[in-house]
Motif scaffolding. Structure first.
Motif, PDB file in Angstrom:
ATOM      1  N   LYS A 117       0.858  -1.182   0.000  1.00 52.11           N
ATOM      2  CA  LYS A 117       0.000   0.000   0.000  1.00 52.11           C
ATOM      3  C   LYS A 117       0.897   1.235   0.000  1.00 52.11           C
ATOM      4  O   LYS A 117       1.737   1.401   0.874  1.00 52.11           O
ATOM      5  N   LEU A 118       0.713   2.059  -1.014  1.00 56.69           N
ATOM      6  CA  LEU A 118       1.500   3.273  -1.180  1.00 56.69           C
ATOM      7  C   LEU A 118       0.598   4.455  -0.823  1.00 56.69           C
ATOM      8  O   LEU A 118      -0.437   4.646  -1.450  1.00 56.69           O
ATOM      9  N   ALA A 119       0.984   5.223   0.178  1.00 55.11           N
ATOM     10  CA  ALA A 119       0.162   6.342   0.641  1.00 55.11           C
ATOM     11  C   ALA A 119       0.933   7.653   0.501  1.00 55.11           C
ATOM     12  O   ALA A 119       2.119   7.719   0.801  1.00 55.11           O
ATOM     13  N   GLY A 120       0.244   8.686   0.036  1.00 59.33           N
ATOM     14  CA  GLY A 120       0.856  10.010  -0.077  1.00 59.33           C
ATOM     15  C   GLY A 120       1.925  10.106  -1.137  1.00 59.33           C
ATOM     16  O   GLY A 120       2.926  10.792  -0.955  1.00 59.33           O
ATOM     17  N   ILE A 121       1.737   9.406  -2.250  1.00 57.02           N
ATOM     18  CA  ILE A 121       2.708   9.430  -3.345  1.00 57.02           C
ATOM     19  C   ILE A 121       2.933  10.878  -3.779  1.00 57.02           C
ATOM     20  O   ILE A 121       1.980  11.631  -3.884  1.00 57.02           O
ATOM     21  N   PRO A 122       4.124  11.364  -3.997  1.00 55.32           N
ATOM     22  CA  PRO A 122       5.386  10.630  -4.103  1.00 55.32           C
ATOM     23  C   PRO A 122       6.224  10.612  -2.822  1.00 55.32           C
ATOM     24  O   PRO A 122       7.180   9.856  -2.748  1.00 55.32           O
ATOM     25  N   ASN A 123       5.910  11.436  -1.827  1.00 54.09           N
ATOM     26  CA  ASN A 123       6.753  11.513  -0.625  1.00 54.09           C
ATOM     27  C   ASN A 123       6.086  10.888   0.583  1.00 54.09           C
ATOM     28  O   ASN A 123       6.222  11.391   1.693  1.00 54.09           O
ATOM     29  N   GLY A 124       5.367   9.813   0.388  1.00 55.50           N
ATOM     30  CA  GLY A 124       4.591   9.212   1.456  1.00 55.50           C
ATOM     31  C   GLY A 124       5.224   7.978   2.065  1.00 55.50           C
ATOM     32  O   GLY A 124       6.433   7.926   2.286  1.00 55.50           O
ATOM     33  N   THR A 125       4.375   6.982   2.298  1.00 52.98           N
ATOM     34  CA  THR A 125       4.817   5.771   2.989  1.00 52.98           C
ATOM     35  C   THR A 125       4.441   4.528   2.195  1.00 52.98           C
ATOM     36  O   THR A 125       3.567   4.561   1.327  1.00 52.98           O
ATOM     37  N   ILE A 126       5.111   3.456   2.549  1.00 52.64           N
ATOM     38  CA  ILE A 126       4.809   2.140   1.992  1.00 52.64           C
ATOM     39  C   ILE A 126       4.585   1.188   3.161  1.00 52.64           C
ATOM     40  O   ILE A 126       5.367   1.180   4.123  1.00 52.64           O
ATOM     41  N   THR A 127       3.504   0.425   3.098  1.00 53.94           N
ATOM     42  CA  THR A 127       3.248  -0.641   4.071  1.00 53.94           C
ATOM     43  C   THR A 127       2.825  -1.867   3.286  1.00 53.94           C
ATOM     44  O   THR A 127       2.319  -1.752   2.163  1.00 53.94           O
ATOM     45  N   GLY A 128       3.030  -3.035   3.864  1.00 53.03           N
ATOM     46  CA  GLY A 128       2.605  -4.225   3.151  1.00 53.03           C
ATOM     47  C   GLY A 128       3.048  -5.507   3.800  1.00 53.03           C
ATOM     48  O   GLY A 128       3.554  -5.524   4.928  1.00 53.03           O
ATOM     49  N   THR A 129       2.839  -6.582   3.048  1.00 48.44           N
ATOM     50  CA  THR A 129       3.199  -7.917   3.512  1.00 48.44           C
ATOM     51  C   THR A 129       3.787  -8.715   2.355  1.00 48.44           C
ATOM     52  O   THR A 129       3.499  -8.440   1.184  1.00 48.44           O
ATOM     53  N   LEU A 130       4.582  -9.701   2.717  1.00 45.21           N
ATOM     54  CA  LEU A 130       5.053 -10.727   1.782  1.00 45.21           C
ATOM     55  C   LEU A 130       4.773 -12.059   2.455  1.00 45.21           C
ATOM     56  O   LEU A 130       5.333 -12.349   3.521  1.00 45.21           O
ATOM     57  N   VAL A 131       3.885 -12.837   1.851  1.00 47.15           N
ATOM     58  CA  VAL A 131       3.481 -14.107   2.442  1.00 47.15           C
ATOM     59  C   VAL A 131       3.542 -15.185   1.371  1.00 47.15           C
ATOM     60  O   VAL A 131       3.016 -15.003   0.266  1.00 47.15           O
ATOM     61  N   GLY A 132       4.181 -16.310   1.696  1.00 45.18           N
ATOM     62  CA  GLY A 132       4.208 -17.431   0.768  1.00 45.18           C
ATOM     63  C   GLY A 132       5.352 -18.375   1.031  1.00 45.18           C
ATOM     64  O   GLY A 132       6.220 -18.121   1.856  1.00 45.18           O
ATOM     65  N   ALA A 133       5.327 -19.496   0.300  1.00 48.52           N
ATOM     66  CA  ALA A 133       6.302 -20.569   0.491  1.00 48.52           C
ATOM     67  C   ALA A 133       7.259 -20.658  -0.689  1.00 48.52           C
ATOM     68  O   ALA A 133       6.888 -20.407  -1.839  1.00 48.52           O
ATOM     69  N   PHE A 134       8.503 -21.014  -0.362  1.00 52.41           N
ATOM     70  CA  PHE A 134       9.570 -21.198  -1.333  1.00 52.41           C
ATOM     71  C   PHE A 134      10.171 -22.583  -1.099  1.00 52.41           C
ATOM     72  O   PHE A 134      10.404 -22.960   0.039  1.00 52.41           O
ATOM     73  N   THR A 135      10.448 -23.306  -2.175  1.00 53.61           N
ATOM     74  CA  THR A 135      11.089 -24.617  -2.063  1.00 53.61           C
ATOM     75  C   THR A 135      12.594 -24.443  -2.173  1.00 53.61           C
ATOM     76  O   THR A 135      13.074 -23.755  -3.070  1.00 53.61           O
TER      77      THR A 135
END
Length: 190
Positions: A117-135
């Protein structure tokens, strides 16, 4: 020593040797994540590259090489319109990917999901998740599942102030990397 005494003693020695594997497992749990760590930066960079190039809601596949072998491919969707707030949902696919030449990673299907989630582009914030499996294959075998949270700041790119990137030194990545070797607590700032 008679045979009856030898077998219990042998079992005890094997049991003690197995206890020593727990220490190595903590190291391997850390390594299962750290061998994959650079790919997270690459995934976010490719996501921003796709975001900056997008002319529709779809982010065309963006690809980069592992430092040693294989590829990472990011594709997905981004909100369109004039809003200063955007959401990106990206799929990460690794094919024979390795940065250290010792542990190789692959994904199946559409791969792990990177939600940003990008908020206040261009000088704002980024929040998020990375979820998943890797072999994993090579020096470590099995799978590692990431459940990460991302928080940081945005800035315009130097080359084009209409495009954005992560502000260096502000992105905090926390969460867990869980594998057969144990759970590694991730707490890094980039």
């Amino acid at each position: 020593m008679n045979r009856r005494m030898f077998l219990p003693l042998f079992a005890l020695v094997l049991g003690l040797a197995a206890c020593g594997d727990d220490v190595a497992s903590e190291e391997d749990a850390r390594r299962a994540y750290e061998s994959l760590d650079k790919s997270i930066d690459k995934a976010m960079q490719l996501g921003f590259q796709g975001f900056n190039a997008a002319s529709s809601a779809n982010i065309d596949p963006q690809m980069a090489n592992g430092d040693r072998t294989g590829t990472i491919t990011i594709s997905g969707k981004v909100d369109q319109g004039a809003s200063d707030n955007k959401t990106m949902t990206l799929n990460e696919v690794l094919k024979d990917y390795s940065d250290d030449g010792e542990v190789t990673y692959n994904t199946s299907g559409t791969g792990p999901v990177l939600d940003l989630k990008l908020a206040g582009i261009p000088n704002g914030t980024i929040t998020g998740t990375l979820v998943g499996a890797f072999t994993m294959s090579g020096a470590l075998e099995g799978s590692v599942t990431l459940n990460l949270t991302i928080n940081g700041e945005l800035q315009p790119t130097m080359a084009d102030p209409m495009k954005i990137e992560r502000k260096p030194g502000t992105t905090k990545i926390t969460g867990t990397a869980t594998s057969d070797y144990g759970t590694y607590e991730v707490n890094l700032t980039r």
